[in-house]
Design a protein around this motif. Structure first.
Motif, mmCIF file in Angstrom:
data_model
loop_
_atom_site.group_PDB
_atom_site.id
_atom_site.type_symbol
_atom_site.label_atom_id
_atom_site.label_comp_id
_atom_site.label_asym_id
_atom_site.label_seq_id
_atom_site.Cartn_x
_atom_site.Cartn_y
_atom_site.Cartn_z
ATOM 1 N N GLY A 25 0.728 -1.192 0.078
ATOM 2 C CA GLY A 25 0.163 -0.051 0.084
ATOM 3 C C GLY A 25 0.823 1.184 -0.040
ATOM 4 O O GLY A 25 0.292 2.370 -0.393
ATOM 5 N N SER A 26 2.114 1.069 0.354
ATOM 6 C CA SER A 26 2.968 2.334 0.387
ATOM 7 C C SER A 26 3.457 2.396 -1.060
ATOM 8 O O SER A 26 3.978 1.316 -1.689
ATOM 9 N N PRO A 27 4.095 3.792 -1.470
ATOM 10 C CA PRO A 27 4.564 3.683 -2.858
ATOM 11 C C PRO A 27 5.726 2.954 -3.159
ATOM 12 O O PRO A 27 6.058 2.544 -4.440
ATOM 13 N N LEU A 28 6.745 2.939 -2.241
ATOM 14 C CA LEU A 28 7.796 2.077 -2.509
ATOM 15 C C LEU A 28 7.874 0.703 -2.337
ATOM 16 O O LEU A 28 8.724 -0.008 -2.427
ATOM 17 N N HIS A 29 6.479 0.074 -1.880
ATOM 18 C CA HIS A 29 6.429 -1.372 -1.923
ATOM 19 C C HIS A 29 6.938 -2.080 -3.020
ATOM 20 O O HIS A 29 6.574 -1.927 -4.335
ATOM 21 N N ASP A 30 7.862 -3.296 -2.794
ATOM 22 C CA ASP A 30 8.134 -3.937 -3.978
ATOM 23 C C ASP A 30 7.350 -5.235 -3.934
ATOM 24 O O ASP A 30 7.250 -6.267 -3.480
ATOM 25 N N ARG A 65 7.619 5.613 2.937
ATOM 26 C CA ARG A 65 7.251 7.000 2.599
ATOM 27 C C ARG A 65 6.572 7.469 1.437
ATOM 28 O O ARG A 65 6.314 6.416 0.554
ATOM 29 N N PRO A 66 5.846 8.514 1.263
ATOM 30 C CA PRO A 66 5.579 9.506 2.274
ATOM 31 C C PRO A 66 4.936 8.993 3.574
ATOM 32 O O PRO A 66 4.189 8.071 3.509
ATOM 33 N N TYR A 67 5.521 9.636 4.616
ATOM 34 C CA TYR A 67 5.038 9.532 5.925
ATOM 35 C C TYR A 67 3.492 9.758 6.153
ATOM 36 O O TYR A 67 3.025 10.924 5.570
ATOM 37 N N GLU A 68 2.908 9.182 7.042
ATOM 38 C CA GLU A 68 1.539 9.306 7.540
ATOM 39 C C GLU A 68 1.197 9.663 9.031
ATOM 40 O O GLU A 68 2.052 9.186 9.786
ATOM 41 N N PHE A 69 0.318 10.249 9.465
ATOM 42 C CA PHE A 69 0.099 10.417 10.831
ATOM 43 C C PHE A 69 -1.143 9.310 11.258
ATOM 44 O O PHE A 69 -1.037 8.682 12.423
ATOM 45 N N ASP A 70 -2.055 9.031 10.308
ATOM 46 C CA ASP A 70 -3.156 8.084 10.589
ATOM 47 C C ASP A 70 -2.673 7.079 9.372
ATOM 48 O O ASP A 70 -3.078 6.869 8.342
ATOM 49 N N VAL A 71 -1.808 5.859 10.114
ATOM 50 C CA VAL A 71 -1.399 4.890 9.197
ATOM 51 C C VAL A 71 -2.469 3.867 8.713
ATOM 52 O O VAL A 71 -3.494 3.524 9.424
ATOM 53 N N ASP A 72 -2.423 3.551 7.636
ATOM 54 C CA ASP A 72 -3.402 2.524 6.911
ATOM 55 C C ASP A 72 -3.314 1.243 7.755
ATOM 56 O O ASP A 72 -2.199 0.886 8.321
ATOM 57 N N THR A 73 -4.420 0.548 7.890
ATOM 58 C CA THR A 73 -4.609 -0.670 8.639
ATOM 59 C C THR A 73 -3.814 -1.693 8.162
ATOM 60 O O THR A 73 -2.917 -2.501 9.057
ATOM 61 N N ALA A 74 -3.498 -1.633 6.980
ATOM 62 C CA ALA A 74 -2.769 -2.840 6.271
ATOM 63 C C ALA A 74 -1.289 -2.496 6.821
ATOM 64 O O ALA A 74 -0.639 -3.777 6.879
ATOM 65 N N LEU A 99 5.482 4.558 12.016
ATOM 66 C CA LEU A 99 5.677 5.940 11.968
ATOM 67 C C LEU A 99 4.595 6.628 11.289
ATOM 68 O O LEU A 99 3.901 6.084 10.273
ATOM 69 N N TRP A 100 3.965 7.668 11.650
ATOM 70 C CA TRP A 100 3.931 8.538 12.802
ATOM 71 C C TRP A 100 2.657 8.335 13.805
ATOM 72 O O TRP A 100 1.954 9.329 13.852
ATOM 73 N N ASP A 101 2.348 7.393 14.196
ATOM 74 C CA ASP A 101 1.033 7.154 14.575
ATOM 75 C C ASP A 101 1.038 6.295 16.042
ATOM 76 O O ASP A 101 1.293 5.392 16.162
ATOM 77 N N PRO A 102 0.870 7.154 17.038
ATOM 78 C CA PRO A 102 1.110 6.440 18.334
ATOM 79 C C PRO A 102 0.115 5.340 18.693
ATOM 80 O O PRO A 102 0.483 4.404 19.199
#
Length: 270
Positions: A25-30, A65-74, A99-102
């Motif tokens: 789901g992230s742009p750099l995923h292989d 990257r790009p980083y998120e505050f509300d990270v995808d559940t996946a 990152l960056w989701d407590p």
């Protein structure tokens, strides 16, 4: 006994990073390497840290990257899957950081049995990702609702990729965070991953927090680890252990071993 001591004992811990590859789901995923590729790379880095004798390890998604505050559940689910595949191989205390989701970081810790979690829990920042306003109260209450009061909370008080909008000095902000938000340790960072915090900042934060563990969180190098461990109560290290010192490369076992040899020497052989 403090949670910090319960997790790390009475030494100054050196925590080695296992930087997971970019997640689905992230742009750099292989996509060609897939989940098995993520597991294989993490397993190799974990083994290098174990063989070098690191005191603890921490799993993070630095390459999402790009980083998120509300990270995808996946992303959180995939991190749990990877750690689950490796769980029986982990022989030291381990922590997590989404990152960056407590709250996602705490959920991941609860799901995997991690001993500690690192995040930005306090402060107000202008960042590459937009306005940054974490809520420590909400995060800590979430931890308790998940039945993890034992989870050690490591607060990074100098956010990477950001500038604090709070004009108080870093030591004043750190001292205030300890009073208001009860972290188990305070971490001091540089401007971005792999860049060192100013040594005078680390010393200044420790000076106002003599009874709270203070750790260097970024940019610790082979040449500086001895000085860092004299000033602080431990450190987190990632980039310096990688092939050619490049954050995105795999861990170099020889660099990892050399780093821990220097750290043990600085701690009097421990």
């Amino acid at each position: 006994m403090s949670k910090f001591t319960a997790v790390f004992g009475d030494t100054k811990p050196v925590i080695g990073m296992v930087h997971l590859g970019a997640l689905p789901g992230s742009p750099l995923h292989d996509e060609d390497a897939g989940l098995d590729g993520l597991v294989a790379a993490a397993r190799a880095d974990l083994k290098a840290l174990h063989d070098a004798g690191f005191d603890a390890v921490m799993f993070g998604n630095e390459n999402d990257r790009p980083y998120e505050f509300d990270v995808d559940t996946a992303s959180t689910a995939t991190m749990a899957y990877v750690i689950g595949r490796l769980r029986d191989e982990i022989t030291v205390p381990f922590g997590v950081n989404v990152l960056w989701d407590p709250e996602s970081s705490i959920a991941l810790a609860a799901a995997t049995g991690a001993s500690f979690v690192r995040e930005i829990f306090t402060g107000t920042y202008a960042s590459d990702m937009g306005p940054w306003t974490p809520d420590a109260g909400r995060a800590m209450r979430y931890r308790d609702r998940l039945g993890r009061r034992d989870l050690a909370m490591l607060f990074n008080v100098s956010a990477e990729f950001a500038d604090s909008l709070d004009r108080r000095s870093l030591p004043d902000r750190a001292r205030s965070a300890v009073f208001s938000s009860v972290p188990d340790a305070v971490l001091v960072s540089g401007q971005i991953t792999g860049e060192a915090a100013r040594f005078e900042d680390l010393e200044a934060v420790k000076a106002v927090l003599p009874d709270t563990p203070v750790m260097a969180n970024t940019g610790v190098k082979h040449a500086t680890v001895a000085d860092i461990l004299r000033a602080a109560d431990g450190c987190v290290v990632g980039s310096a252990l990688k092939i050619d010192g490049d954050t995105w490369n795999p861990i170099d076992p020889e660099r990892a071993k050399d780093f821990m040899d220097r750290a043990r020497a600085a701690r009097g052989g421990r």
